[in-house]
Design a protein around this motif. Structure first.
Motif, short mmCIF file in Angstrom:
data_model
loop_
_atom_site.label_atom_id
_atom_site.label_comp_id
_atom_site.label_asym_id
_atom_site.label_seq_id
_atom_site.Cartn_x
_atom_site.Cartn_y
_atom_site.Cartn_z
N LYS A 86 0.88 -1.26 0.08
CA LYS A 86 0.01 0.13 -0.01
C LYS A 86 0.85 1.36 -0.06
CE LYS A 86 -4.03 1.94 2.50
NZ LYS A 86 -4.57 1.81 3.48
N GLU A 87 2.13 1.31 0.73
CA GLU A 87 2.73 2.39 1.00
C GLU A 87 3.65 2.52 -0.44
OE1 GLU A 87 5.60 1.45 4.17
OE2 GLU A 87 4.02 2.07 5.76
N HIS A 88 4.04 1.26 -1.23
CA HIS A 88 4.70 1.71 -2.52
C HIS A 88 3.66 2.20 -3.66
CE1 HIS A 88 6.56 -0.25 -6.11
NE2 HIS A 88 7.82 0.49 -5.66
N ARG A 89 2.44 1.80 -3.27
CA ARG A 89 1.55 2.08 -4.59
C ARG A 89 1.25 3.42 -4.24
NH1 ARG A 89 0.39 1.14 -8.86
NH2 ARG A 89 0.41 -1.00 -8.48
N ALA A 90 1.19 3.95 -2.91
CA ALA A 90 1.08 5.48 -2.75
C ALA A 90 2.22 6.46 -3.19
CB ALA A 90 0.80 5.70 -1.31
N MET A 91 3.23 5.97 -3.10
CA MET A 91 4.67 6.45 -3.47
C MET A 91 4.54 6.62 -5.00
SD MET A 91 8.49 5.55 -3.41
CE MET A 91 8.16 4.13 -4.41
N ILE A 92 4.19 5.44 -5.60
CA ILE A 92 4.41 5.54 -7.17
C ILE A 92 3.17 6.50 -7.75
CG2 ILE A 92 3.81 4.07 -9.18
CD1 ILE A 92 5.19 1.89 -7.70
N ASP A 93 1.99 6.62 -7.20
CA ASP A 93 0.96 7.51 -7.62
C ASP A 93 1.30 8.88 -7.31
OD1 ASP A 93 -0.67 5.31 -8.46
OD2 ASP A 93 -1.58 5.29 -6.47
N ALA A 94 2.08 9.17 -6.33
CA ALA A 94 2.52 10.36 -6.00
C ALA A 94 3.84 11.05 -6.63
CB ALA A 94 2.76 10.47 -4.43
N LEU A 95 4.26 10.08 -7.56
CA LEU A 95 5.64 10.78 -8.31
C LEU A 95 5.11 12.02 -9.16
CD1 LEU A 95 6.88 7.54 -10.00
CD2 LEU A 95 8.19 9.01 -8.31
N ALA A 96 6.13 12.88 -9.21
CA ALA A 96 5.85 14.15 -10.12
C ALA A 96 7.19 14.42 -10.84
CB ALA A 96 5.48 15.20 -8.90
N LYS A 97 7.05 15.27 -11.90
CA LYS A 97 8.16 15.46 -12.56
C LYS A 97 9.21 16.28 -11.91
CE LYS A 97 9.07 17.99 -16.78
NZ LYS A 97 8.30 18.82 -18.20
N GLY A 98 10.28 15.99 -11.80
CA GLY A 98 11.51 16.72 -11.19
C GLY A 98 11.77 16.07 -10.07
N ASP A 99 11.17 14.75 -9.64
CA ASP A 99 11.55 13.91 -8.31
C ASP A 99 12.68 13.16 -8.66
OD1 ASP A 99 9.29 14.66 -6.71
OD2 ASP A 99 8.13 12.95 -7.09
N GLU A 100 13.62 13.11 -7.74
CA GLU A 100 14.76 12.39 -7.74
C GLU A 100 14.62 11.02 -7.25
OE1 GLU A 100 17.86 14.50 -6.05
OE2 GLU A 100 17.60 16.25 -7.60
#
Length: 110
Positions: free
Chosen positions: A50-64
């Motif tokens: 669930k935490e991994h899915r939330a992290m993937i969904d929150a990806l944005a342009k410019g994230d490292e």
């Protein structure tokens, strides 16, 4: 020779009659093992997913980000299933979103 025949015949009857919780009592260890397995293995794994899915969904342009293959780069484009990552100046690769393992703090890449 060692056990009299009368005593040997009553042993199975005594073992089968284990009180009012006869059948449930024999299943209790199995049920207890499943409950422990759920809390020790299954529940934490579901939480990580669930935490991994939330992290993937929150990806944005410019994230490292860091990937499963060990690549580190900056997100340049986002698609539904894919992400474009700039590894070095002029070097850009496309990865599946699920390959992203970690979002790094800003300023990690120089």
């Amino acid at each position: 020779m060692f056990i009299s025949s009368a005593h040997a015949q009553t042993a199975p009857a005594a073992a089968a009659d284990s009180g009012p919780f006869g059948a449930i009592g024999s299943l209790l260890p199995l049920i207890l093992m499943f409950v422990v397995l759920y809390f020790v293995m299954i529940r934490p794994q579901m939480k990580r997913q669930k935490e991994h899915r939330a992290m993937i969904d929150a990806l944005a342009k410019g994230d490292e980000i860091a990937t499963a293959g060990g690549l580190i780069g900056k997100v340049t484009k986002l698609g539904d299933n894919y992400v474009s990552v700039e590894l070095a100046q002029g070097v850009e690769v496309q990865l599946q979103r699920t390959a992203v393992v970690q979002v790094l703090p800003k300023g990690t890449l120089k």
